[in-house]
Motif scaffolding. Sequence first.
Motif, PDB file in Angstrom:
ATOM      1  N   UNK A  18       0.828  -1.206   0.000  1.00  0.00           N
ATOM      2  CA  UNK A  18       0.000   0.000   0.000  1.00  0.00           C
ATOM      3  C   UNK A  18       0.863   1.257   0.000  1.00  0.00           C
ATOM      4  N   UNK A  19       1.933   1.228   0.799  1.00  0.00           N
ATOM      5  CA  UNK A  19       2.828   2.378   0.833  1.00  0.00           C
ATOM      6  C   UNK A  19       3.467   2.644  -0.517  1.00  0.00           C
ATOM      7  N   UNK A  20       3.904   1.585  -1.180  1.00  0.00           N
ATOM      8  CA  UNK A  20       4.539   1.740  -2.496  1.00  0.00           C
ATOM      9  C   UNK A  20       3.529   2.223  -3.537  1.00  0.00           C
ATOM     10  N   UNK A  21       2.303   1.672  -3.462  1.00  0.00           N
ATOM     11  CA  UNK A  21       1.261   2.100  -4.408  1.00  0.00           C
ATOM     12  C   UNK A  21       0.880   3.563  -4.181  1.00  0.00           C
ATOM     13  N   UNK A  22       0.804   3.961  -2.894  1.00  0.00           N
ATOM     14  CA  UNK A  22       0.497   5.355  -2.586  1.00  0.00           C
ATOM     15  C   UNK A  22       1.566   6.300  -3.115  1.00  0.00           C
ATOM     16  N   UNK A  39      -5.028  -3.942  -5.820  1.00  0.00           N
ATOM     17  CA  UNK A  39      -4.209  -4.737  -4.901  1.00  0.00           C
ATOM     18  C   UNK A  39      -5.077  -5.745  -4.163  1.00  0.00           C
ATOM     19  N   UNK A  40      -6.267  -5.309  -3.724  1.00  0.00           N
ATOM     20  CA  UNK A  40      -7.180  -6.231  -3.061  1.00  0.00           C
ATOM     21  C   UNK A  40      -7.615  -7.357  -3.968  1.00  0.00           C
ATOM     22  N   UNK A 277      -9.549  -4.420   1.529  1.00  0.00           N
ATOM     23  CA  UNK A 277     -10.475  -5.450   1.995  1.00  0.00           C
ATOM     24  C   UNK A 277     -11.636  -5.631   1.016  1.00  0.00           C
ATOM     25  N   UNK A 278     -12.146  -4.516   0.484  1.00  0.00           N
ATOM     26  CA  UNK A 278     -13.234  -4.616  -0.486  1.00  0.00           C
ATOM     27  C   UNK A 278     -12.767  -5.379  -1.723  1.00  0.00           C
ATOM     28  N   UNK A 279     -11.539  -5.093  -2.158  1.00  0.00           N
ATOM     29  CA  UNK A 279     -10.980  -5.846  -3.282  1.00  0.00           C
ATOM     30  C   UNK A 279     -10.788  -7.310  -2.946  1.00  0.00           C
ATOM     31  N   UNK A 280     -10.350  -7.588  -1.691  1.00  0.00           N
ATOM     32  CA  UNK A 280     -10.153  -8.976  -1.257  1.00  0.00           C
ATOM     33  C   UNK A 280     -11.452  -9.781  -1.323  1.00  0.00           C
ATOM     34  N   UNK A 281     -12.558  -9.107  -0.995  1.00  0.00           N
ATOM     35  CA  UNK A 281     -13.849  -9.803  -0.946  1.00  0.00           C
ATOM     36  C   UNK A 281     -14.505  -9.926  -2.320  1.00  0.00           C
ATOM     37  N   UNK A 282     -13.845  -9.415  -3.352  1.00  0.00           N
ATOM     38  CA  UNK A 282     -14.378  -9.489  -4.713  1.00  0.00           C
ATOM     39  C   UNK A 282     -13.520 -10.430  -5.553  1.00  0.00           C
TER      40      UNK A 282
END
Length: 405
Positions: A18-22, A39-40, A277-282
Motif C-alpha cells: 500500500x505504501x509503495x502504491x500510494x 491490490x485487493x 479489503x473490499x478488493x479482497x472480498x471481490x
Amino acid sequence: MHDTTALLIELGSIILALGLLGRLAGRIGFSPIPLYLLAGLAFGHGGLLPMNASEEFIATGAEIGVILLLLLLGLEYSASELVTNLKTQYPSGIVDFVLNALPGAVAALILGWGPVAAVALAGVTWISSSGVIAKVLGDLGRLGNRETPVILGVLVIEDLAMAVYLPLLTALLAGLSLAGGSLTLLISLGTVSIVLYVALRHGRLISRAVSSDNPEMLLLVVLGLTLFVAGIAQELQVSAAVGAFLVGIALSGEVAEGAHNLLAPLRDLFAAVFFVFFGLSTDPADIPPVLVPALILAVVTALTKIATGWYAARRAGIGPRGRLRAGGTLVARGEFSIVIAGLAVGVEPRIGPLATAYVLILVIIGPLTARWTEPLGRRFLRTPAPAPKEQAAPLETADTASTPT
C-alpha cells in the motif's frame, strides 16, 4: 505460533504494498484508490496471491477505516456550516439525487436484483468522491474559483444526506418491516437533529470537555469516544459510520483541528486497508460479466453529474465555463460508493464486482473530466476563451476542500 508468523508476514506485505502504491500514485498525480482496489483483487480469493491468515484482521481494520473516514469528514464541517449549506443548496441537492440515484436504481431493477439492491445501487451511483475531488481542485489550482463553493456545497449536501440514507439502507438490508424501517429512520433523523442542535448551542462546551494540551490524551479521548458512539449507533441500527460523522460535527475549533491532524495518518492507513479489503472480498472472475453494465452506468452518470454541476453553478450566477468546470469536477466516485456496496453484498453479491468496476472507471475518468470538460464544452458551445474575472479571491474556507470523503 505459525499462524501468528503468517499473519505478520501477510500484514507486513500488504501495508508495504500500500505504501509503495500510494507513492506511485503521488508521483503520477493520481488518486491511489484504484490501485488499492486492484491490490485487493490481486491478494483476494481468485487473485494472483491469495491471502487467508490476515483476512479477519483486515476486516476489522476496514470497519475502523470507514469510521475514521466519516469522523474526519465531520471534523471538516461545523454545525452552522452544514445548516447554511442545507438552506442554500438544497435545490441542487434534490437535482443531484434525482439525476444520479435514479440510473443506479433503474439498472438494478433491469438486472433483476430486486428493490433493496436498487436502493443500494442508487447510492453507489449518487455520491461523488469528495476525497478525489478535493485533490483534483488542489492539483488544478481551482480552490479560488467562483464555482468551487458550489462544488463543495453539493458535496456537503451529499455527506449530510448519508446520515439519513445509511440507516435506511441498513434497515432494508437487515430485512426489517416497514414499521421497523420507519422507526430506524426516525431514530436516525432525531439523532442527527439533536446532535446538530447541541453542536450549534453547546459545541464549545463539548469541545472544551474533550480538549487537552497533551496530543496523546486528545487522540485517545476522541478515538475512544468515536468508537464508543459508533458502536452504540450500530446497536440502534443507525450505522456506525453515521455515529462517527456526528461525533465529528459536534467537535469544533482548535479541538477539531488538533484531532484532525492527529487522526489523519490513521485515517489514511485504515482507509487504504478498507479499499484493499473490499478488493479482497471481490473475485476478479466476477467482474467481466458486469463490466458492460458498469461501463454504461459510468457513462450515463458522468453525464448526469455534469448536468448537476451545470444546474448548481447556474443557480449561483456563474457563467457557462464555470458551470462546465463544476460539472466535470463532480464526476469522480469513490469512498462512499464502496462503503455502500460493501454493506449490500450480503443481499446481492453481484453488486460488489459491479461497484468495483464502476468506481475504477470513474475514479480514473473523474480527474480527466475535471480538466477537459470546460475546454471541450467551450469548443462545442463556441464560447470565448476564459477571462481573468472567472478567478476569484481564495476562499476563506478553502481548506475544507481537503475533505476526505
